[in-house]
Scaffold this motif. Structure first.
Motif, PDB file in Angstrom:
ATOM      1  N   ARG A  79      20.133  23.093  98.939  1.00  0.00           N
ATOM      2  CA  ARG A  79      21.122  23.588  97.974  1.00  0.00           C
ATOM      3  C   ARG A  79      22.046  22.443  97.548  1.00  0.00           C
ATOM      4  NH1 ARG A  79      20.704  29.154  98.445  1.00  0.00           N
ATOM      5  NH2 ARG A  79      20.082  29.981 100.486  1.00  0.00           N
ATOM      6  N   ASP A  80      22.560  22.540  96.333  1.00  0.00           N
ATOM      7  CA  ASP A  80      23.449  21.514  95.779  1.00  0.00           C
ATOM      8  C   ASP A  80      24.909  21.829  96.138  1.00  0.00           C
ATOM      9  OD1 ASP A  80      24.233  19.270  94.399  1.00  0.00           O
ATOM     10  OD2 ASP A  80      23.784  20.062  92.405  1.00  0.00           O
ATOM     11  N   HIS A  81      25.817  20.949  95.716  1.00  0.00           N
ATOM     12  CA  HIS A  81      27.262  21.141  95.920  1.00  0.00           C
ATOM     13  C   HIS A  81      27.733  22.392  95.179  1.00  0.00           C
ATOM     14  CE1 HIS A  81      27.391  16.425  95.916  1.00  0.00           C
ATOM     15  NE2 HIS A  81      26.687  16.907  96.931  1.00  0.00           N
ATOM     16  N   HIS A  82      28.727  23.066  95.763  1.00  0.00           N
ATOM     17  CA  HIS A  82      29.201  24.301  95.123  1.00  0.00           C
ATOM     18  C   HIS A  82      30.694  24.488  95.381  1.00  0.00           C
ATOM     19  CE1 HIS A  82      28.354  28.077  93.133  1.00  0.00           C
ATOM     20  NE2 HIS A  82      29.088  28.717  94.028  1.00  0.00           N
ATOM     21  N   PRO A  83      31.553  23.996  94.461  1.00  0.00           N
ATOM     22  CA  PRO A  83      32.999  24.144  94.661  1.00  0.00           C
ATOM     23  C   PRO A  83      33.529  25.537  94.332  1.00  0.00           C
ATOM     24  CG  PRO A  83      32.575  23.017  92.595  1.00  0.00           C
ATOM     25  CD  PRO A  83      31.236  23.197  93.264  1.00  0.00           C
ATOM     26  N   HIS A  84      32.702  26.398  93.775  1.00  0.00           N
ATOM     27  CA  HIS A  84      33.176  27.685  93.259  1.00  0.00           C
ATOM     28  C   HIS A  84      33.455  28.729  94.333  1.00  0.00           C
ATOM     29  CE1 HIS A  84      32.127  26.169  89.300  1.00  0.00           C
ATOM     30  NE2 HIS A  84      30.996  25.758  89.835  1.00  0.00           N
ATOM     31  N   ALA A  85      32.861  28.583  95.501  1.00  0.00           N
ATOM     32  CA  ALA A  85      33.084  29.563  96.566  1.00  0.00           C
ATOM     33  C   ALA A  85      32.587  28.994  97.886  1.00  0.00           C
ATOM     34  CB  ALA A  85      32.347  30.868  96.255  1.00  0.00           C
ATOM     35  N   PHE A  86      33.394  29.166  98.940  1.00  0.00           N
ATOM     36  CA  PHE A  86      32.955  28.806 100.285  1.00  0.00           C
ATOM     37  C   PHE A  86      33.879  29.455 101.301  1.00  0.00           C
ATOM     38  CE2 PHE A  86      35.762  25.494  98.759  1.00  0.00           C
ATOM     39  CZ  PHE A  86      36.479  25.020  99.843  1.00  0.00           C
ATOM     40  N   THR A  87      33.547  29.289 102.571  1.00  0.00           N
ATOM     41  CA  THR A  87      34.255  29.970 103.650  1.00  0.00           C
ATOM     42  C   THR A  87      34.855  28.968 104.613  1.00  0.00           C
ATOM     43  OG1 THR A  87      32.753  31.871 103.530  1.00  0.00           O
ATOM     44  CG2 THR A  87      34.006  31.619 105.564  1.00  0.00           C
ATOM     45  N   ILE A  88      36.065  29.252 105.085  1.00  0.00           N
ATOM     46  CA  ILE A  88      36.660  28.527 106.207  1.00  0.00           C
ATOM     47  C   ILE A  88      37.188  29.572 107.191  1.00  0.00           C
ATOM     48  CG2 ILE A  88      37.327  26.638 104.675  1.00  0.00           C
ATOM     49  CD1 ILE A  88      40.247  27.548 105.047  1.00  0.00           C
ATOM     50  N   TRP A  89      37.637  29.133 108.364  1.00  0.00           N
ATOM     51  CA  TRP A  89      38.220  30.104 109.293  1.00  0.00           C
ATOM     52  C   TRP A  89      39.405  29.527 110.053  1.00  0.00           C
ATOM     53  CZ3 TRP A  89      37.921  28.510 114.344  1.00  0.00           C
ATOM     54  CH2 TRP A  89      36.821  27.737 114.755  1.00  0.00           C
ATOM     55  N   PHE A  90      40.258  30.460 110.495  1.00  0.00           N
ATOM     56  CA  PHE A  90      41.469  30.148 111.261  1.00  0.00           C
ATOM     57  C   PHE A  90      41.416  30.894 112.596  1.00  0.00           C
ATOM     58  CE2 PHE A  90      42.617  29.746 106.850  1.00  0.00           C
ATOM     59  CZ  PHE A  90      43.635  28.810 106.758  1.00  0.00           C
ATOM     60  N   ALA A  91      42.118  30.379 113.583  1.00  0.00           N
ATOM     61  CA  ALA A  91      42.287  31.076 114.860  1.00  0.00           C
ATOM     62  C   ALA A  91      43.541  30.545 115.545  1.00  0.00           C
ATOM     63  CB  ALA A  91      41.070  30.875 115.767  1.00  0.00           C
TER      64      ALA A  91
END
Length: 497
Positions: free
Chosen positions: A419-431
Motif C-alpha cells: 500500500r502507498d502513503h495515506h495522510p487522509h486517515a490513520f490510527t494512533i493510541w493513548f494509555a
C-alpha cells in the motif's frame, strides 16, 4: 549647620563593588542558581517570567507528570492493525466505482488533505484486501489485528483514535507529526520542546527531553528539534550502550574526579562572566546549561540506564530475553526508568527510519515489524500499571500516516503487493494518566479512506498532551513568532478521563 562635605568617592559607586562583578560573583553564581532552582521547584520562590510568557510550571492542575512518546516510522497501515475494514476483502480487485460507496478521490477532502511535496500521481484504483485477520479482545471487545496478540490483551487500558489525518503525502509527514507544520511551511518547535519550555525540570541531574533510538538518516533529528525555542529545549540523545550511555560525556582517560571537579569550577566561573556580558545570547546560555547538566549527568544517566539492575521477570515482560524483541524492549524499559526518575518527555524511536513503509510485501514486512514491538509495547503498559506509574505517565503510540486502501501500482514496484502513503486517515493510541480506558474514538469510512467522525489533525495530539500536563499552549507564545490557530490544536476531550 551645614553637613560636613563627604570625600569624593573612589572606585565603584556607593563604595561598593562594580555592578558587573556583583552580578558575576553573586547573582550569577551557580550555587545561587541551584538554590533558586530548588526553591522554584518547591514553590517557595518563583522568578518573574520573561516578557510574553508565563513562568515555568503548569497553568492549571495537571493529570500527568511525564510522557512516553512512541513513534513507528514509515507509515503503519491502520487497516492491518487497529482499524479493520472487512469491505476491503469483499471488494478486493475492484475499482472504487464498482463498490456501493462514493469514490473517495471525488471527495473535496482528498485535495484538501493532500498537499504534495513529491509531485507524483498517488491515485490507486484497485482495492487491496486485508493481509491479516482480526479478533476482538478484552471486556471492551475492541478489534485488533492478529499481528498484535500481546497488545491485544491490553486493549482495556487503551484509547484508540481512529480519525487522525495529516496533509503531507511523503515522509516529511513524520516531522509534521512532531512539529505540526507541513514541510513547505515555516518550522515550529517539536512537542517535546514545548513541554520542556513550559514545565522546566523535575530532576536537575537528568535531561528533561530525551531521544532513545538509532537512525542513519539525519533528518530524524527534526523530531526533537526546538527551532526558535532555543537549543536548551532540544531533545538529548542517550545511548543504551552500557559503556557509553551519555555520548561524549565521559571524562578523558587519566582525569581524576577531583581534577575534573576543579576544571568545571573554573569553567563555571568563566561561563558566569560571559553570561553576564551577553545575557541575550541563547546559544551561549544553552551551552552553559548543557555543560553543567552534562557534568551532573555523568553519574545520574548511567544509573538511570543501568538496565542490568532490573530483575529477570521485568526483562521477560519487555521481551528482552528474546532476540527479535530485545532492542525495542530495552528502549522502552529505559524510557520507564527515565520517567520514573523525573524526565518529562521521552521520545522512543521504536523502529528504523521508514521501516513501516510497506509499498510492497506488506504482509511479510508488517508482520515482522509487529512481532518486533508487540511484546515490548505490551510490557511497557503492564509495567507502568503494576508500578502505579500509569497514574502519572501518559503513553502515546503514533506514526506519520496510514496506508492506502488501494494497491500500490507505480512502476517502481514491479510486483505490487503493498500500500502507498495515506495522510487522509490513520490510527494512533493513548494509555495512562488522564486517559479513558478501553475506548475507540473517531471512525473512517467503510474502506478506511477518509475520516467520517471526529477528524483530528496532528496538533490535536499535541494539545491533548499539553492539556494533560497542565499547559495552555496560548500562554507559551513567543513574542514575534506568529502561530496559526491550527498550530495550537484542540484537546481530544472525548478520550480524557
Amino acid at each position: 549647620m551645614s553637613a560636613r562635605p563627604r570625600p569624593p568617592i573612589a572606585g565603584p559607586p556607593c563604595g561598593r563593588i562594580g555592578r558587573r562583578s556583583f552580578l558575576a560573583d553573586v547573582g550569577f553564581g551557580f550555587t545561587g542558581l541551584a538554590l533558586g532552582s530548588m526553591l522554584n521547584q518547591e514553590g517557595i520562590a518563583r522568578a518573574e517570567a520573561p516578557a510574553g510568557r508565563s513562568a515555568p510550571g503548569p497553568h492549571f492542575a495537571p493529570k500527568a507528570k511525564n510522557i512516553i512518546w512512541v513513534f513507528l516510522s514509515g507509515g503503519v497501515s491502520h487497516m492491518e492493525t487497529w482499524d479493520p475494514k472487512p469491505a476491503l476483502n469483499r471488494y478486493a480487485g475492484k475499482s472504487y466505482e464498482e463498490t456501493p460507496y462514493p469514490n473517495p478521490f471525488e471527495d473535496p477532502l482528498f485535495r484538501e488533505r493532500s498537499r504534495a511535496v513529491v509531485g507524483e500521481d498517488r491515485t490507486h484504483s484497485e482495492i487491496f484486501p486485508l493481509q491479516v485477520g482480526f479478533r476482538r479482545h478484552g471486556e471492551s471487545g475492541i478489534a485488533v489485528s492478529d499481528w498484535w496478540p500481546e497488545l491485544g490483551s491490553c486493549v482495556d487500558d487503551i484509547a484508540f483514535v481512529r480519525s487522525m489525518y495529516s496533509t503531507d503525502n511523503d515522509h516529511a509527514a513524520e516531522f509534521q507529526f512532531h512539529h505540526g507544520r507541513h514541510k513547505l511551511d515555516p518550522k515550529e518547535p517539536c512537542i517535546g520542546s514545548w513541554i520542556h519550555y513550559g514545565l522546566g525540570t523535575l530532576n536537575e541531574n537528568l535531561p528533561q527531553f530525551v531521544f532513545l533510538g538509532k537512525y542513519s538518516d539525519m533528518r530524524v533529528r527534526e523530531n526533537f528539534n526546538p527551532h526558535y525555542l532555543g537549543p536548551q529545549h532540544g531533545g538529548v540523545e542517550l545511548s543504551l550502550d552500557p559503556g557509553a550511555p551519555l555520548p561524549f560525556g565521559s571524562p578523558a582517560e587519566g582525569i581524576l574526579a577531583d581534577e575534573q571537579r576543579e576544571q568545571f569550577a573554573f569553567i563555571r566561573d568563566l561561563n558566569a562572566l560571559s553570561g553576564v556580558e551577553y545575557p541575550e545570547d541563547e546559544q551561549l546560555l544553552a551551552r552553559i546549561k548543557a555543560y553543567e547538566l552534562a557534568y551532573r549527568m555523568q553519574a545520574s544517566v548511567p544509573e538511570a540506564l543501568d538496565l542490568g539492575a532490573e530483575d529477570p521477570e521485568t526483562e521477560r515482560l519487555y521481551g528482552i530475553d528474546r532476540e527479535q524483541n530485545a532492542i525495542y524492549g530495552r528502549r522502552l524499559l529505559a524510557a520507564r526508568r527515565l520517567v520514573e526518575r523525573g524526565t518529562r518527555f521521552v521520545l522512543v524511536y521504536l523502529s528504523d527510519y521508514g521501516e513501516w513503509d510497506s509499498h510492497t510485501q506488506l504482509r511479510d514486512l508488517h508482520a515482522r515489524s509487529c512481532a518486533r514491538v508487540d511484546r515490548p509495547l505490551a510490557g511497557l503498559l503492564r509495567d507502568l500499571k503494576r508500578r502505579g506509574l500509569d497514574e502519572e505517565t501518559v503513553v502515546v503510540c503514533c506514526t506519520e500516516f496510514g496506508r492506502t486502501p488501494g494497491l500500490e501500482v507505480r512502476d517502481a514496484y514491479a510486483k505490487p503487493n503493498g500500500r502507498d502513503h495515506h495522510p487522509h486517515a490513520f490510527t494512533i493510541w493513548f494509555a495512562g494518566a488522564g486517559i479513558q480506558k478501553g475506548i475507540v474514538h473517531g471512525a473512517t469510512d467503510e474502506l478506511g479512506f477518509h475520516v467520517t467522525e471526529h477528524p483530528h489533525y496532528v496538533t490535536d495530539v499535541h494539545a491533548t498532551l499539553l492539556h494533560l500536563m497542565g499547559l495552555d499552549s496560548r500562554k507559551l507564545e513567543i513574542p514575534g513568532r506568529k502561530r496559526l490557530d491550527i498550530d495550537h490544536g484542540k484537546p481530544i476531550r472525548e478520550i480524557l478521563a
